[in-house]
Enzyme design. Sequence first.
Site, PDB file in Angstrom:
ATOM      1  CG  ASP A  47      -3.709  87.559 -64.200  1.00  0.00           C
ATOM      2  OD1 ASP A  47      -3.543  88.206 -63.163  1.00  0.00           O
ATOM      3  OD2 ASP A  47      -2.892  87.531 -65.135  1.00  0.00           O
ATOM      4  CG  ASP A  73      -2.439  88.497 -69.033  1.00  0.00           C
ATOM      5  OD1 ASP A  73      -2.084  89.446 -68.313  1.00  0.00           O
ATOM      6  OD2 ASP A  73      -3.626  88.268 -69.303  1.00  0.00           O
TER       7      ASP A  73
END
Length: 1065
Positions: free
Chosen positions: A476, A785
Amino acid sequence: MYTTTTSSFFPHYDYGTIILNVSAATFTTAQKRWRVAYVAICSFRVLLSLSKQNVTRKKATSIALLHSHLTLDIQPPTSYHDDDHNDIVPNPDLPDLVPKPHSPDLVSNHALPDINTKLTEMVKEKDLITLRGFGGVEGVAVTLLIDPQHGILGNEDDVRRRRDKFGSNTYYKPPPKGLFYFVVDAFKDTTILILLVCAALSLGFGIKEHGPQEGWYEGGSIFLAVFLVISVAALSNFRQERQFDKLSKISNNIKIDVARDGRRQKISIFDIVVGDVVFLNIGDQIPADGLFLEGHSMQVDESSMTGESDHVEVDRERNPFLFSGSKVADGYARMLVTSVGMNTARGEMMSSISRDANERTPLQARLDKLTSSIGKFGLAVLVVILIRHFTGHAEDAKWQREYNGSDTDINDVLNSVVNIVAATVTIIVAAIPVGLPLAVTLTLAYSMKRMMADQAMVRKLSACETMGSATIICTDKTGTLTLNQMKVTKFWLGQEEMEEIPSNAIAPCILELFRPGVGLNTTGSVYRPASGAVFEFSGSQTEKAILSWAVQELGMDVEQLKQTYSILHVETFNSEKKRSGVSMRKNADNTIHVHWKGAAEMVLQMCSNYYETSGTMKSMNEDARMQFEKIIQGMASSSLRCIAFAYKQISEAEIEYNEDGRAHQKLNENGLTLLGIAGLKDPCRPGVKMAVEICKCAGVEIKMITGDNVFTAKAIATECGILGPDDTEHEGAVVEGVEFRNYTHEERMQKIDKIRVMARSSPFDKLLMVQCLKQKGEVVAVTGDGTNDAPALKEADIGLSMGIQGTEVAKESSDIVILDDNFTSVATVLRWGRCVYNNIQKFIQFQLTVNVAALVINFIAAVSAGEVPLTAVQLMWVNLIMDTLGALALATDPPTNELMQRPPVGRTEPLITNVMWRNLLAQALYQIAILLTLQFKGEFFFNVDEKVKDTLVFNTFVLCQVFNEFNARKMEKQNVFKGIHKNKLFLGILGFIIVLQVVMVEFVKKFADTVNLNGSQWAICIAIAAVSWPIGWIVKFIPVSDKPFLDYLFRAGQAFGWILSPILL
């Protein structure tokens, strides 16, 4: 007029004042009649209440706990003229049916015995009838004596009383497995059972041959060795169980947001008490059973509790029930906790569940098979020796046949069998690397503990091994590559950049529209303590940055906005839509406004107009739209996250509804007016560029997958070093999620190697990329996440979740939790993964050298001379110290930079590489040659007797392993001593092994079957063993083929079979 308590939740209507203060002169005849009727009804109710005063007092607690009431105060209070008095004035003649909020003894004074049970059963059964009996969710709040807006008081006394009455939010778990359990479990191992059988046979035949005084040595030593192996294995597994228990407590210690005394604050899930008001957002795990207070678009995943995969919609009327352990799939809400810990639906289930920490990793499973195969080979040797003996091929010391069929005496046959079994037991003991799986367990446990100190919490042991083989990391951006410390640095109003943004520089009409679009279209919150002037902002980093900017720069007052507007419907932000919306009604004029906030280019597509700085609205033609797109691209190219704000005023008739016709509004998405565009800066983490370079040097490719637009993604990827100068020139290095999604499968497989950055991606795009990479044979590690990242985390070979920003769903789907959300820690995990894999390979090479040498020496000696030079006691001693202490010495080597300069192992690489075979065979052949020479010619060369010769063989064999332990430190480097001074534990363990060997040879001679050696003989042993170093140095110059060594053996076996097949047929 009405007055309130300290909480606005308990209204107190002073009807006496209202009635007496109204002038009768203003009443018509009909109104006067209604007034008289009203007074009569109220008076009758008061008299009825007074007549039942005694009964009521007895049941006051029960009534207060089951119903919410409004207190009618008919008599004019003496204080009604005091306009500043806002507290309840109790009427001494009326029963105190409504408890005073936040009274010090609220919980203890209203100790209804079964209230806890009623609340618990009500939520578990989703019983709406019982809920209505309480007076709805508000009635339950009254029962629990809390203000839904401000929560409980939250001081120590309040929390303690609630915990004492309703219990703590902890679950009973079965006690962890004790040491005795692992001792018993160790006896189930096949290798241990074989050794125990060997020990029993050796003990029986030894006592028969040598008597009980000395005959127990070999059998007893094997029993002792087995006991020590079992003890070490059981102790290791027991410590591992305790370590997993500690890690479980850490991973379960979730931080959640609650309201206490009007302040939003984070607390541990274990500190929640009944009455707490909890804030829930997408991806959160519901911490206890409770009721929905307020929220929007709330959907939960109850599959962990009910097994149903469909998401359940939660609202105030039809289904306000929330279960502990469920996950928030969409929307946000505030919940009222009604049951905690063992009183929840999850508590009963969790009490019967315990984690199996005795997890077998893939490598351990492969080693178990290897150990079993070697053991079978040892049994095959027994069969060969027995066949050789009973077919008349064995000769005694006088070169006479030992077995002559029926002419051989039965006692001689038994004695021969005893000797053969004793020799075979020794060979089996030499063959079985009894401590190999144990050594791997020690290595993994040690490394897991060290990784915890380096901000990586291992949830699955197998991840330690697999991470060393990773070839691609999909990461990410926000919070991993960047600091996740957002700040609004640019703001465009119309086509003009506002360099400084004082509220008076923006037209009042725009501010009036902009403030509710920020303050009410958010999952964050603003709190200002009464004692201080510093605002506290809660929510995601993006929400906090925007709220902070709006409050401090634009003068936004959230509390005033909540009083000015009533929220009608909310569409929450998720990674698919990349925007959030809210419809609200302005209380002053009943106008309805729809506000949207989200990814700038997506919100821009929904707009038909825009505001200029002067406050005038202009139509958005193509030229204006292109200009705004350039503004967004320019901000994105500066690594800014672009958030646009837009609104539209609609009439009641324009409100759209979903297809099912329910009252949930579908927000209008067309014809919006653009209010402004904010640019949020999130700087890259220090050291992330270096970490990316380290991964690239290690042959691990980094792919960035982000939800930001393509220009922001390019800028950040270039800044972090993921995109180099060559990548920016190549077409296909940067793609958008929708583009990747629309490729055919063949196109994806063809282009995926070139992709470095995927922007505007959805969780499905990330999952699709992981699947494609795995199909190409890559070992994929993925960071995530969010809740929607869970499928990709599960699909990846190694799932890495974020410990700070990661949702509970993401953490449960991952193998390793990165505790500091830092990509540098991801690179550290890669280093540790390679270190673990490398240390295990080093020990396997070392251990198999010991076993191959011992097996061949004893086998050749047994077949040729009928006796073995290394006794079972001696071999068990070598196995013990090398399997435990030797393994620990090699396991403690920390990660080095050399590991990150090698290419990744990959998915198909064999565990025992050609380099390992080269080193292993070179050392084993040297040991076999020198020890067989000592066995057959040692007495002649050194002019010693047989006992000294046997001791020389044993001592030289052990010292060879000590010197070879140095060689095992570096499998490919000539300099095996580099960095050895940093590993004090390694040197200490080897020193301890040498001391133990001196004790074994010089002080326990009877048990070890040795004799004392003089200084020159010790020097000879050391000199012979030290030759292992130059051999290890020379052999590393020999190049090895990339083709696995076992393939050559397999092909040779095939060729041999092809040659023999015509003969056999």
